[in-house]
Design a protein around this motif. Structure first.
Motif, mmCIF file in Angstrom:
data_model
loop_
_atom_site.group_PDB
_atom_site.id
_atom_site.type_symbol
_atom_site.label_atom_id
_atom_site.label_comp_id
_atom_site.label_asym_id
_atom_site.label_seq_id
_atom_site.Cartn_x
_atom_site.Cartn_y
_atom_site.Cartn_z
ATOM 1 N N TYR A 295 44.017 35.482 36.228
ATOM 2 C CA TYR A 295 43.361 34.416 36.380
ATOM 3 C C TYR A 295 42.514 34.514 37.782
ATOM 4 C CZ TYR A 295 44.548 31.187 32.661
ATOM 5 O OH TYR A 295 44.761 30.651 31.523
ATOM 6 N N ASP A 296 43.134 34.765 38.904
ATOM 7 C CA ASP A 296 42.645 35.123 40.029
ATOM 8 C C ASP A 296 41.683 36.128 40.251
ATOM 9 O OD1 ASP A 296 44.091 32.728 40.929
ATOM 10 O OD2 ASP A 296 45.663 34.044 41.845
ATOM 11 N N MET A 302 35.357 33.570 32.067
ATOM 12 C CA MET A 302 36.510 34.426 31.234
ATOM 13 C C MET A 302 37.784 33.716 30.956
ATOM 14 S SD MET A 302 35.566 36.867 29.368
ATOM 15 C CE MET A 302 33.878 37.656 29.317
ATOM 16 N N HIS A 303 37.958 32.543 31.939
ATOM 17 C CA HIS A 303 39.314 31.582 31.902
ATOM 18 C C HIS A 303 39.482 31.143 30.618
ATOM 19 C CE1 HIS A 303 39.470 31.328 36.708
ATOM 20 N NE2 HIS A 303 39.630 32.540 36.040
ATOM 21 N N GLY A 304 38.622 30.538 29.876
ATOM 22 C CA GLY A 304 38.832 30.002 28.415
ATOM 23 C C GLY A 304 39.557 31.260 27.449
ATOM 24 N N VAL A 305 38.994 32.488 27.777
ATOM 25 C CA VAL A 305 39.554 33.482 26.743
ATOM 26 C C VAL A 305 40.935 34.070 27.401
ATOM 27 C CG1 VAL A 305 39.223 35.903 26.198
ATOM 28 C CG2 VAL A 305 37.257 34.271 26.579
ATOM 29 N N ALA A 346 33.397 41.767 27.345
ATOM 30 C CA ALA A 346 32.288 42.011 28.265
ATOM 31 C C ALA A 346 31.679 40.618 28.813
ATOM 32 C CB ALA A 346 31.486 43.243 28.024
ATOM 33 N N VAL A 347 31.233 40.589 30.005
ATOM 34 C CA VAL A 347 30.172 39.505 30.277
ATOM 35 C C VAL A 347 28.896 39.783 30.115
ATOM 36 C CG1 VAL A 347 29.001 38.242 32.406
ATOM 37 C CG2 VAL A 347 31.699 38.564 32.285
ATOM 38 N N ASP A 348 28.367 41.118 30.442
ATOM 39 C CA ASP A 348 27.060 41.664 30.165
ATOM 40 C C ASP A 348 26.760 42.345 29.080
ATOM 41 O OD1 ASP A 348 24.277 41.870 31.659
ATOM 42 O OD2 ASP A 348 24.979 44.088 30.859
#
Length: 380
Positions: A295-296, A302-305, A346-348
């Motif tokens: 998490y940190d 992405m915390h929900g994932v 991935a974010v992007d």
């Protein structure tokens, strides 16, 4: 365009006055506010088909938005909605089952998209008794299906009923936009304007002094940013920007900064979070022993994932995994990854495309959440 300016005469005048010479650091990091950003603050009426849900979040022309139906004519309820926004239409923040149902039913109402952060929505409706259009503003509620679809702040784990209704009551628009800022290239104009006007006139001098005192190291994760000084911020612990006492100031990398309470909302481009990930890996401080560490290290979006992955008790993922081609050049970065399985999130979108070309199975946030069983099966 490069500007060549001669400040020698000004420097000489400063020396004659006996004033202290101060070195100012300039940055080319500019976050533009275009006409559409101002329009979105007021609200733009669009067709449903114009709204994009590629990431799972609602976006319009590359901007993160909320969408809602402005018209409240049905049931002659416009007056009650203006008095109590919870009686009005829910606003949507993501692709959810309610929007999917409307799409399947062929209902393509015109929506208003906005990125206004104060939670106030322009509403209208016909007063059928006097046959007159009534316009006003209301504090509408967020759609619970949307919150569940992206598991915002672990909403999916909350029991249905009172707990979820209480969550809706404290939903904060600015916090929401802040959480997913890495997914978009522009932040709402309300956040941009607030951020730029919050600091004291001598903040640049004070900030530089604090960063120098810690040798340009993040006081939380220990990242050395001596050669990447623009990525080191100074955080006001109590959130009061006018309180520049040294006990209230901490030098933090931009990633640690955005995750602090009382940081007053900030926009961190995805390129910067990727650079932080790269430097942490290079300096050997991206180690993780438990889910708290994941998490940190990971992007807040992405915390929900991560919450779902933790509940499924899968192996800890790598954070900021760099995918290389045969020549050793980095061609993509995955926010979460299981390198031995060649699976990542991935974010992007472009990162996902490039990694896929080299045999990886890559999920977007949207697909990681909606296809969690498939993802879990691949990484176990």
């Amino acid at each position: 365009m490069k500007l060549d300016v001669d400040f020698s005469a000004l420097d000489m005048a400063v020396k004659k006055m006996g004033a202290q010479s101060i070195k100012i650091e300039f940055t080319d990091e500019i976050i533009p506010i275009e006409p559409i950003d101002k329009q979105l603050d007021e609200g733009i009426e669009v067709n449903f088909q114009e709204i994009d849900f590629d990431t799972g979040l609602a976006s319009y022309q590359g901007r993160q938005v909320l969408l809602y139906i402005k018209d409240h004519s049905y049931g002659n309820k416009i007056h009650s909605v203006i008095k109590d926004g919870s009686k009005g239409n829910r606003f949507h923040i993501a692709e959810c089952q309610k929007l999917a149902e409307m799409r399947r039913a062929g209902r393509f109402e015109r929506y208003v998209v906005t990125n206004r952060i104060d939670g106030v929505f322009s509403v209208s409706g016909m007063d059928t008794i006097v046959n007159q259009l009534v316009e006003g503003e209301a504090q509408l509620n967020v759609c619970q299906y949307c919150l569940e679809s992206i598991n915002y702040k672990k909403f999916a784990s909350l029991p249905r009923g009172i707990a979820r209704r209480d969550f809706v009551k404290i939903f904060n628009m600015a916090d929401f936009f802040d959480t997913y800022s890495s997914f978009f290239k522009f932040m709402p104009s309300g956040i941009a304007e607030k951020s730029s006007n919050a600091y004291s006139d001598d903040w640049e001098v004070i900030s530089k002094k604090i960063r120098e005192q810690v040798n340009y190291q993040c006081q939380q994760c220990g990242l050395d940013l001596s050669f990447n000084k623009r990525l080191l911020h100074v955080h006001h612990v109590n959130g009061v920007k006018s309180d520049n006492s040294e006990t209230n100031l901490r030098a933090l990398c931009c990633d640690c900064h955005r995750k602090q309470p009382n940081h007053n909302h900030m926009f961190v481009p995805h390129e910067q979070t990727q650079q932080i990930n790269h430097l942490r890996k290079e300096q050997g401080i991206n180690f993780k022993e438990n889910w708290r560490d994941v998490y940190d290290l990971a992007d807040p979006g992405m915390h929900g994932v991560i919450d779902l992955l933790e509940r499924y008790q899968v192996h800890l993922p790598a954070v900021g995994e760099e995918v290389q081609n045969q020549g050793g050049r980095v061609i993509a970065e995955l926010e979460l990854a299981w390198p031995l399985k060649k699976v990542g999130v991935a974010v992007d979108k472009e990162d996902a495309v490039q990694a896929t070309k080299f045999g990886w199975k890559v999920y977007s946030m949207r697909h990681a959440l909606s296809q969690i069983d498939d993802l879990v099966a691949r990484v176990r």
